[in-house]
Write a protein that holds these residues in place. Structure first.
Motif, PDB file in Angstrom:
ATOM      1  N   ALA A 476       0.830  -1.212   0.000  1.00 13.14           N
ATOM      2  CA  ALA A 476       0.000   0.000   0.000  1.00 13.14           C
ATOM      3  C   ALA A 476       0.857   1.252   0.000  1.00 13.14           C
ATOM      4  O   ALA A 476       0.574   2.218  -0.715  1.00 13.14           O
ATOM      5  N   THR A 477       1.954   1.233   0.777  1.00 15.89           N
ATOM      6  CA  THR A 477       2.802   2.424   0.877  1.00 15.89           C
ATOM      7  C   THR A 477       3.782   2.520  -0.295  1.00 15.89           C
ATOM      8  O   THR A 477       4.174   3.620  -0.689  1.00 15.89           O
ATOM      9  N   ALA A 478       4.159   1.397  -0.875  1.00 15.76           N
ATOM     10  CA  ALA A 478       5.131   1.418  -1.977  1.00 15.76           C
ATOM     11  C   ALA A 478       4.481   1.794  -3.298  1.00 15.76           C
ATOM     12  O   ALA A 478       5.102   2.459  -4.131  1.00 15.76           O
ATOM     13  N   ASP A 479       3.243   1.381  -3.481  1.00 17.55           N
ATOM     14  CA  ASP A 479       2.555   1.541  -4.766  1.00 17.55           C
ATOM     15  C   ASP A 479       1.759   2.843  -4.745  1.00 17.55           C
ATOM     16  O   ASP A 479       0.775   2.986  -4.016  1.00 17.55           O
ATOM     17  N   ALA A 480       2.157   3.806  -5.572  1.00 18.37           N
ATOM     18  CA  ALA A 480       1.503   5.124  -5.586  1.00 18.37           C
ATOM     19  C   ALA A 480       0.032   5.037  -5.966  1.00 18.37           C
ATOM     20  O   ALA A 480      -0.738   5.967  -5.703  1.00 18.37           O
ATOM     21  N   THR A 481      -0.384   3.914  -6.536  1.00 17.47           N
ATOM     22  CA  THR A 481      -1.792   3.701  -6.870  1.00 17.47           C
ATOM     23  C   THR A 481      -2.674   3.781  -5.626  1.00 17.47           C
ATOM     24  O   THR A 481      -3.871   4.061  -5.719  1.00 17.47           O
ATOM     25  N   PHE A 482      -2.067   3.535  -4.461  1.00 17.52           N
ATOM     26  CA  PHE A 482      -2.838   3.469  -3.213  1.00 17.52           C
ATOM     27  C   PHE A 482      -2.530   4.627  -2.264  1.00 17.52           C
ATOM     28  O   PHE A 482      -2.774   4.533  -1.061  1.00 17.52           O
TER      29      PHE A 482
END
Length: 908
Positions: A476-482
């Motif tokens: 969640a924190t790594a993927d800017a989608t989230f």
């Protein structure tokens, strides 16, 4: 070679200096009318060069007295350069980059074409990490060619402060590949580097400085060195050398992440390359010794490119043939031969994974942490050493660094890939999130520092930290989608989602199944809710919403989802719909798509959705009205009167008597309004508030009598009453019937009525309440009586408002007995009229709180006195006493106090 050129350049500069001094004869220096800068400015073919010099702040340098040699590209050369490099104009070129490129065209001193010879010269450009001057390779075998690409087309344009040589191309900043391919001394080296289609040396060694694994230090063997190697190996050509041997050999000549100048080499120094290592010897000249005891000379040093430095060798360096007799270069070999990977080697041995990565038939990509990365990991996790890490956990962590197949850095793209690690409850492969927007970053924490170290059984990418087993929070924190989801999860200090969703697998409530909405999903939600940002969503609603996306104690893969399946979350539930793709339906019948499935973390799985799941949303009175077409007129009226927010407030509760559209139409027509907009807003607001009670009153809680509405009388702000009659159904103020009771919503109850409930007058209550039927009969007995019309007078028009002391039916019965009359008809008209007048005060809305003991009440007829000495009583002019039994029945145009005795005027 370079030493000879440098010496020649120095002698040339000295001779020029001496000639210059001889010609000076202590005479004043004349102004320089024709500098390099003047020449460029006055030549239309160099307008682009002039603009570039101005932008880079170099014009003044080339307009001064110091002498320079400039290789000057014309306008066509600049146009080609801009086009080839994707720049639309000169302004698009970063200034710092442009400055270095221009300085790469400038040599200190005046060097005519006749003084140029094949070899390297220094430009004024600098390598960024060492600030060492960047070289230029001059080839005079056929004209003058620079760095293998740019030709001198017009030599020896003499100016006051130097010489200009026109060239046909912009001379880009050279890489180590530029010199290798330009200098025929290295033609065999270039052939070796490009022999196999799988080799990525050219692409790698062209890497721009500042991007891993640049800068490079390359120990470059000459053609003669390669010829000697072929003799030594007893083979006729490069083609006879096995691919693995050639690759291991080439790796042994390259150092990554360092621009090591000759001044930094020391006697006995070990040079660790991308392959094996070798030793520097400075006892008698500059030599090297490889792992096989073979010695060679470093014949030229410090050939500086923009992304690294070349030192020229007269012998090819060979990797350790004795300890790697088979010539293997597996991933395990690379790890075991490199001292920087000793911790990784120990970890692989402990986890029994060394044999896997030593298998020549395997095919793996390994993200390899160095020793300092392991040291940091152990310290962060509280382990004293590697032995303290449980073997099973260590094995999974290491497998989390391994991907099946050979994946070069240029094949990596932003997204998820599967590692060899497994989630314990499902044995599903754990994912890794790769982000290539700025270099290569893994799971948001680990950066690839050296890419594409080729092995016989795959490829190695060096990384700067150990990649721990990811949690759902990691992704969640790594993927800017989230990013919006993360903002929601962390918005309140009281939220503990991050710590909860970081729970290790095997500890409740892990593992988790998370249905994760994208940023676009949250954007659509804000639009749907009419909110400008997350901050507008109440905490309770946000928390309930987030809970509705998480399933605890289960790692539910997409293969386990079935059509119609109910997903019970930590909040509400929703339903899976597989009839047309993978969808879900929440409790509000909102449908969304499951757009990505089975993103596997170590403690759960993520399914990505394109719509935020909402728990069963509270339905306010306002929301119910707005969603029901039968109440569109009521909705429009509430909006116009600015009462929608009042009835949308979930922290309050109301009872609303709601007229449907046709009843509004009847009301407007009867009142003479062409449409709702024609009704004055304040009037409309007062009428609507007359339909609303505070609190929840279901139909079975209603009883005959008066209740207070939210409407108020204008002069006193006293709440207006509503008369409810349940003798036959539920009737309001004698004019509206409840046709559909008990529509329960989250902030109250709605009773549908068959008429708009207009603001009640005194007459409204008198006629609606059977308690006053005799009073109504008295008020209407004579055709000449105007009481009904008068007592209907709207507030604000004289004689309204009124205060009416209203006798009950029993009071009139007692009066008839007192007067020995059979019925009202026996009372003389004048007496009846005088009597009725004595019950009405005009021009005042006198509440009970304003009554005082001994107070005289002046009516439209006679007066009487208030007696509060023993309860609430009155005394008329005939000393007759009665009780005020009900007070403050508030109409819109006055107030009623109920009395148990008819008040008579002075009969004497």
């Amino acid at each position: 070679m370079k030493k000879l050129i440098t010496t020649f350049t120095t002698l040339l500069l000295v001779s020029l200096f001496v000639v210059s001094c001889d010609n000076d004869d202590d005479q004043p220096t004349p102004p320089m009318a024709n500098t390099i800068a003047n020449f460029v400015a006055n030549n239309s073919d160099y307008s682009n060069l002039k603009a570039a010099l101005d932008k880079a702040g170099l014009t003044a340098t080339l307009d001064a007295t110091e002498k320079f040699t400039v290789f000057a590209p014309n306008n066509d050369a600049f146009s080609a350069f801009l086009s080839d490099n994707g720049f639309s104009s000169l302004e698009d070129v970063p200034t710092n980059l442009l400055k270095e490129i221009l300085l790469n065209h400038v040599v200190s001193g005046e060097v005519k074409s006749s003084a140029l010879s094949t070899g390297y010269i220094e430009t004024l450009a600098k390598e960024s990490s060492s600030q060492n001057p960047i070289n230029m390779y001059v080839n005079t075998s056929s004209g003058v060619q620079l760095n293998g690409t740019s030709k001198v087309t017009g030599a020896d344009n003499m100016v006051d402060n130097g010489v200009i040589h026109a060239v046909d191309k912009v001379i880009g900043l050279p890489t180590v590949v530029t010199f290798a391919s330009a200098d025929s001394t290295f033609s065999t080296l270039v052939a070796a580097l490009t022999r196999e289609s799988s080799f990525s040396y050219v692409a790698t060694l062209n890497t721009a400085n500042g991007t891993s694994p640049a800068p490079f230090t390359v120990f470059a063997p000459t053609n003669d060195a390669f010829a000697a190697l072929l003799t030594e190996l007893e083979v006729s050509s490069l083609a006879d050398i096995p691919t693995e041997t050639l690759e291991a050999t080439l790796n042994s000549h390259v150092v990554g992440e360092a621009n090591v100048l000759s001044t930094s080499l020391s006697d006995g120094m070990t040079v660790n390359t991308l392959g094996d290592s070798f030793t520097i010897n400075l006892g008698s000249g500059a030599t090297f010794t490889d792992k096989n005891g073979r010695t060679g000379n470093i014949v030229v040093t410090d050939v500086q490119a923009a992304n690294g430095v070349i030192h020229v060798l007269d012998k090819v360096i060979l990797f350790d043939l004795e300890n790697n007799a088979a010539g293997t270069n597996t991933i395990a070999d690379i790890v075991s031969k490199n001292a920087d990977y000793s911790s990784l080697k120990a970890a692989l041995d402990k986890a029994e994974l060394t044999a896997t990565l030593a298998d020549e038939n395997g095919d793996f990509t390994v993200f390899a942490p160095k020793n300092d990365a392991f040291a940091t990991f152990l310290a962060d996790k509280g382990f004293a050493n590697l032995e303290a890490v449980p073997t099973a956990a260590l094995k999974q962590i290491l497998l989390n660094h391994v991907v099946s197949g050979t994946v070069a850095s240029n094949a990596l793209s932003t997204g998820y890939i599967s590692t060899l690690a497994k989630e314990i409850s499902t044995d599903n492969a754990i994912n890794m999130y790769v982000n290539t927007t700025d270099g290569v970053k893994l799971n948001g924490t680990t950066t690839v520092t050296t890419a594409d170290i080729d092995a016989d059984n795959g490829i190695v990418h060096a990384v700067n930290s150990v990649i721990d087993i990811p949690t759902v929070v990691t992704f969640a924190t790594a993927d800017a989608t989230f990013s919006t989801l993360v903002s929601a999860l962390t918005r309140e200090d009281s939220f503990n989602y991050v710590s909860t969703l970081s729970t290790a697998n095997g500890t409740s409530p892990a593992p988790f199944t998370v249905f994760a909405p994208t940023n676009d999903a949250f954007g659509a939600l804000l639009t749907e809710l009419g909110a400008s940002g997350l901050g507008d969503i109440p905490t309770q609603t946000l928390e309930a919403t987030l809970n509705s996306h998480v399933v605890g104690d289960a790692n539910v893969l997409s293969t386990a989802l079935s059509d119609g399946m109910k997903i019970n979350t930590l909040g509400d539930f929703f339903t899976i719909d597989l009839t047309d793709g993978a969808k879900f339906i929440d409790q509000n019948d909102r449908k969304g798509n499951i757009v990505v499935t089975d993103v596997q973390a170590g403690n759960g799985v993520i399914h990505v959705i394109d719509k935020v799941i909402l728990p069963k949303l509270p339905v306010s009175i306002a929301k119910y009205v707005s969603e029901n077409a039968d109440f569109s007129s009521l909705k429009a009226a509430l909006d116009k009167a600015e009462l929608t927010d009042v009835l949308d407030d979930l922290d309050s509760s109301y009872t609303v008597f709601a007229p449907t559209n046709d009843r509004f139409a009847t009301f407007l027509n009867a009142a003479g309004f062409s449409n709702l907009e024609a009704v004055p807003t304040e009037t409309l607001k007062a009428i609507l508030l007359n339909h609303v009670l505070s609190g929840v009153a279901k139909s079975n809680n209603l009883s005959t009598g008066y209740v207070k509405t939210l409407g108020t009388e204008a002069s006193t702000n006293n709440p207006i009453d509503m008369y409810i009659d349940i003798s036959d159904g539920v009737k309001i103020n004698g004019m509206a019937n409840v046709v559909t009771p008990d529509v329960i919503v989250d902030n109250g109850v709605i009773h549908v009525v068959d008429a708009v409930i207009d603001l009640p007058t005194i007459v409204t209550f008198a006629t609606a309440d059977a308690t006053f039927s005799t009073l109504v009969a008295a008020l209407t007995r004579e055709a000449s009586f105007t009481y009904v019309n008068t007592l209907k007078t709207a507030n604000g028009t004289s004689p309204a408002p009124f205060t009416v002391f209203a006798p009950t039916n029993d009071a009139f019965g007692d009066l008839l007995t007192e007067l020995h009359a059979t019925n009202l008809a026996d009372i003389a008209t004048a007496t009846l009229e005088a009597t009725l007048n004595t019950h009405v005060v005009g021009g005042a809305n006198v509440l009970s709180s304003s009554l005082t003991d001994g107070m005289t009440i002046n009516t439209l007829g006679d007066s009487f006195t208030i007696d509060l000495s023993d309860g609430a009583k009155f005394k008329d002019k005939n000393n007759r006493t009665g009780n005020i039994i009900v007070v403050d029945v508030q109409a819109a145009n006055g107030v009623i106090h109920v009395v148990d005795k008819v008040i008579l005027p002075d009969l004497h």
